[in-house]
Design a protein around this motif. Sequence first.
Motif, mmCIF file in Angstrom:
data_model
loop_
_atom_site.group_PDB
_atom_site.id
_atom_site.type_symbol
_atom_site.label_atom_id
_atom_site.label_comp_id
_atom_site.label_asym_id
_atom_site.label_seq_id
_atom_site.Cartn_x
_atom_site.Cartn_y
_atom_site.Cartn_z
ATOM 1 N N LEU A 18 0.825 -1.206 0.000
ATOM 2 C CA LEU A 18 0.000 0.000 0.000
ATOM 3 C C LEU A 18 0.862 1.260 0.000
ATOM 4 C CD1 LEU A 18 -2.847 -1.077 2.443
ATOM 5 C CD2 LEU A 18 -2.954 -0.841 -0.050
ATOM 6 N N LYS A 19 1.981 1.221 0.733
ATOM 7 C CA LYS A 19 2.882 2.380 0.749
ATOM 8 C C LYS A 19 3.473 2.628 -0.638
ATOM 9 C CE LYS A 19 4.550 2.127 5.512
ATOM 10 N NZ LYS A 19 5.739 1.834 6.327
ATOM 11 N N ARG A 20 3.971 1.568 -1.255
ATOM 12 C CA ARG A 20 4.629 1.738 -2.555
ATOM 13 C C ARG A 20 3.648 2.130 -3.644
ATOM 14 N NH1 ARG A 20 9.084 -2.976 -2.100
ATOM 15 N NH2 ARG A 20 10.465 -1.811 -0.743
ATOM 16 N N ILE A 21 2.435 1.596 -3.588
ATOM 17 C CA ILE A 21 1.429 2.005 -4.563
ATOM 18 C C ILE A 21 1.084 3.477 -4.355
ATOM 19 C CG2 ILE A 21 -0.985 1.687 -5.238
ATOM 20 C CD1 ILE A 21 -0.548 -1.328 -4.763
ATOM 21 N N GLY A 22 0.976 3.893 -3.096
ATOM 22 C CA GLY A 22 0.701 5.306 -2.803
ATOM 23 C C GLY A 22 1.816 6.212 -3.260
ATOM 24 N N TYR A 23 3.057 5.792 -3.008
ATOM 25 C CA TYR A 23 4.195 6.599 -3.463
ATOM 26 C C TYR A 23 4.227 6.673 -4.985
ATOM 27 C CZ TYR A 23 6.049 6.190 1.315
ATOM 28 O OH TYR A 23 6.209 6.242 2.672
ATOM 29 N N GLY A 24 3.937 5.555 -5.647
ATOM 30 C CA GLY A 24 3.891 5.554 -7.110
ATOM 31 C C GLY A 24 2.792 6.458 -7.639
ATOM 32 N N LEU A 25 1.651 6.445 -6.945
ATOM 33 C CA LEU A 25 0.548 7.305 -7.349
ATOM 34 C C LEU A 25 0.927 8.777 -7.220
ATOM 35 C CD1 LEU A 25 -2.460 7.443 -8.194
ATOM 36 C CD2 LEU A 25 -3.005 7.508 -5.759
ATOM 37 N N VAL A 45 1.033 7.877 -17.299
ATOM 38 C CA VAL A 45 2.176 8.061 -16.396
ATOM 39 C C VAL A 45 1.811 7.596 -14.990
ATOM 40 C CG1 VAL A 45 3.661 9.798 -15.304
ATOM 41 C CG2 VAL A 45 3.211 9.918 -17.745
ATOM 42 N N VAL A 46 0.620 7.921 -14.540
ATOM 43 C CA VAL A 46 0.167 7.485 -13.215
ATOM 44 C C VAL A 46 0.059 5.962 -13.171
ATOM 45 C CG1 VAL A 46 -1.778 7.511 -11.598
ATOM 46 C CG2 VAL A 46 -1.002 9.636 -12.645
ATOM 47 N N GLY A 47 -0.518 5.380 -14.209
ATOM 48 C CA GLY A 47 -0.636 3.919 -14.271
ATOM 49 C C GLY A 47 0.710 3.225 -14.264
ATOM 50 N N LEU A 48 1.653 3.773 -14.998
ATOM 51 C CA LEU A 48 3.003 3.218 -15.024
ATOM 52 C C LEU A 48 3.648 3.297 -13.646
ATOM 53 C CD1 LEU A 48 5.353 2.073 -16.742
ATOM 54 C CD2 LEU A 48 6.089 4.436 -17.058
ATOM 55 N N SER A 49 3.496 4.419 -12.980
ATOM 56 C CA SER A 49 4.100 4.596 -11.661
ATOM 57 C C SER A 49 3.488 3.647 -10.633
ATOM 58 C CB SER A 49 3.928 6.040 -11.190
ATOM 59 O OG SER A 49 4.519 6.920 -12.097
ATOM 60 N N VAL A 50 2.177 3.483 -10.674
ATOM 61 C CA VAL A 50 1.513 2.557 -9.754
ATOM 62 C C VAL A 50 1.949 1.124 -10.067
ATOM 63 C CG1 VAL A 50 -0.732 1.602 -9.103
ATOM 64 C CG2 VAL A 50 -0.439 4.063 -9.279
ATOM 65 N N GLY A 51 2.095 0.804 -11.327
ATOM 66 C CA GLY A 51 2.553 -0.529 -11.722
ATOM 67 C C GLY A 51 3.961 -0.826 -11.246
ATOM 68 N N VAL A 52 4.822 0.175 -11.279
ATOM 69 C CA VAL A 52 6.190 -0.007 -10.781
ATOM 70 C C VAL A 52 6.155 -0.293 -9.277
ATOM 71 C CG1 VAL A 52 8.367 1.185 -10.330
ATOM 72 C CG2 VAL A 52 7.336 1.297 -12.580
ATOM 73 N N GLY A 53 5.351 0.459 -8.537
ATOM 74 C CA GLY A 53 5.228 0.222 -7.101
ATOM 75 C C GLY A 53 4.666 -1.151 -6.799
ATOM 76 N N LEU A 54 3.673 -1.577 -7.562
ATOM 77 C CA LEU A 54 3.080 -2.890 -7.369
ATOM 78 C C LEU A 54 4.075 -4.000 -7.721
ATOM 79 C CD1 LEU A 54 0.428 -4.324 -6.638
ATOM 80 C CD2 LEU A 54 -0.166 -4.231 -9.052
ATOM 81 N N MET A 56 7.381 -3.821 -7.618
ATOM 82 C CA MET A 56 8.424 -3.876 -6.587
ATOM 83 C C MET A 56 7.921 -4.618 -5.356
ATOM 84 S SD MET A 56 10.021 -0.033 -6.898
ATOM 85 C CE MET A 56 10.763 -0.118 -5.298
ATOM 86 N N THR A 57 6.672 -4.380 -4.996
ATOM 87 C CA THR A 57 6.084 -5.064 -3.850
ATOM 88 C C THR A 57 5.989 -6.559 -4.106
ATOM 89 O OG1 THR A 57 4.801 -3.113 -3.294
ATOM 90 C CG2 THR A 57 4.041 -5.196 -2.397
ATOM 91 N N TYR A 58 5.546 -6.940 -5.287
ATOM 92 C CA TYR A 58 5.426 -8.353 -5.626
ATOM 93 C C TYR A 58 6.779 -9.060 -5.568
ATOM 94 C CZ TYR A 58 4.590 -12.604 -8.263
ATOM 95 O OH TYR A 58 4.532 -13.908 -8.652
ATOM 96 N N ALA A 59 7.799 -8.449 -6.142
ATOM 97 C CA ALA A 59 9.128 -9.068 -6.164
ATOM 98 C C ALA A 59 9.688 -9.221 -4.751
ATOM 99 C CB ALA A 59 10.071 -8.234 -7.021
ATOM 100 N N GLU A 60 9.554 -8.189 -3.937
ATOM 101 C CA GLU A 60 10.071 -8.264 -2.576
ATOM 102 C C GLU A 60 9.320 -9.310 -1.763
ATOM 103 O OE1 GLU A 60 10.588 -5.650 1.491
ATOM 104 O OE2 GLU A 60 9.716 -4.705 -0.273
ATOM 105 N N THR A 61 8.004 -9.349 -1.905
ATOM 106 C CA THR A 61 7.200 -10.316 -1.165
ATOM 107 C C THR A 61 7.545 -11.734 -1.587
ATOM 108 O OG1 THR A 61 5.418 -8.713 -0.961
ATOM 109 C CG2 THR A 61 4.854 -11.010 -0.618
ATOM 110 N N GLN A 62 7.715 -11.960 -2.868
ATOM 111 C CA GLN A 62 8.069 -13.291 -3.354
ATOM 112 C C GLN A 62 9.421 -13.732 -2.789
ATOM 113 O OE1 GLN A 62 8.428 -13.551 -7.599
ATOM 114 N NE2 GLN A 62 8.276 -15.767 -7.596
ATOM 115 N N ASN A 63 10.397 -12.839 -2.789
ATOM 116 C CA ASN A 63 11.715 -13.174 -2.241
ATOM 117 C C ASN A 63 11.649 -13.460 -0.754
ATOM 118 O OD1 ASN A 63 12.961 -12.908 -4.718
ATOM 119 N ND2 ASN A 63 13.521 -10.777 -4.382
ATOM 120 N N ARG A 64 10.861 -12.686 -0.023
ATOM 121 C CA ARG A 64 10.762 -12.888 1.422
ATOM 122 C C ARG A 64 10.064 -14.200 1.749
ATOM 123 N NH1 ARG A 64 8.850 -7.623 4.403
ATOM 124 N NH2 ARG A 64 9.606 -8.828 6.162
ATOM 125 N N PHE A 65 9.007 -14.565 1.010
ATOM 126 C CA PHE A 65 8.331 -15.839 1.243
ATOM 127 C C PHE A 65 9.239 -17.016 0.892
ATOM 128 C CE2 PHE A 65 4.225 -13.565 1.378
ATOM 129 C CZ PHE A 65 3.672 -14.196 2.481
#
Length: 102
Positions: A18-25, A45-54, A56-65
Amino acid sequence: MSESQLSDLFDESIENGLKRIGYGLLAGLGAGLVLARSNMVRAGVVGLSVGVGLGMTYAETQNRFEALSASSEDVPTDAPSTPPTETIQEAPSSNESSMEGS
């Protein structure tokens, strides 16, 4: 892997997402207002930024799991803790031995 560890990791992942999506937004809105004139380009541009945040979150979560599941796997008790190491010495080839005598 205990249920509390899994729950904590899931909660942290949701929070970070949620933080990263908000920052991307916010970043996308700012960049879109400054760089774009058309509303469609701003939305892109907004969609691209939100997608980047999402992403990054997916990649980090996958690595942590994966790290959590790898650390929780048990090593069988009959298996040695370290693999045996063998030293293999090669015999000199015929070309090397004939050159040494010359």
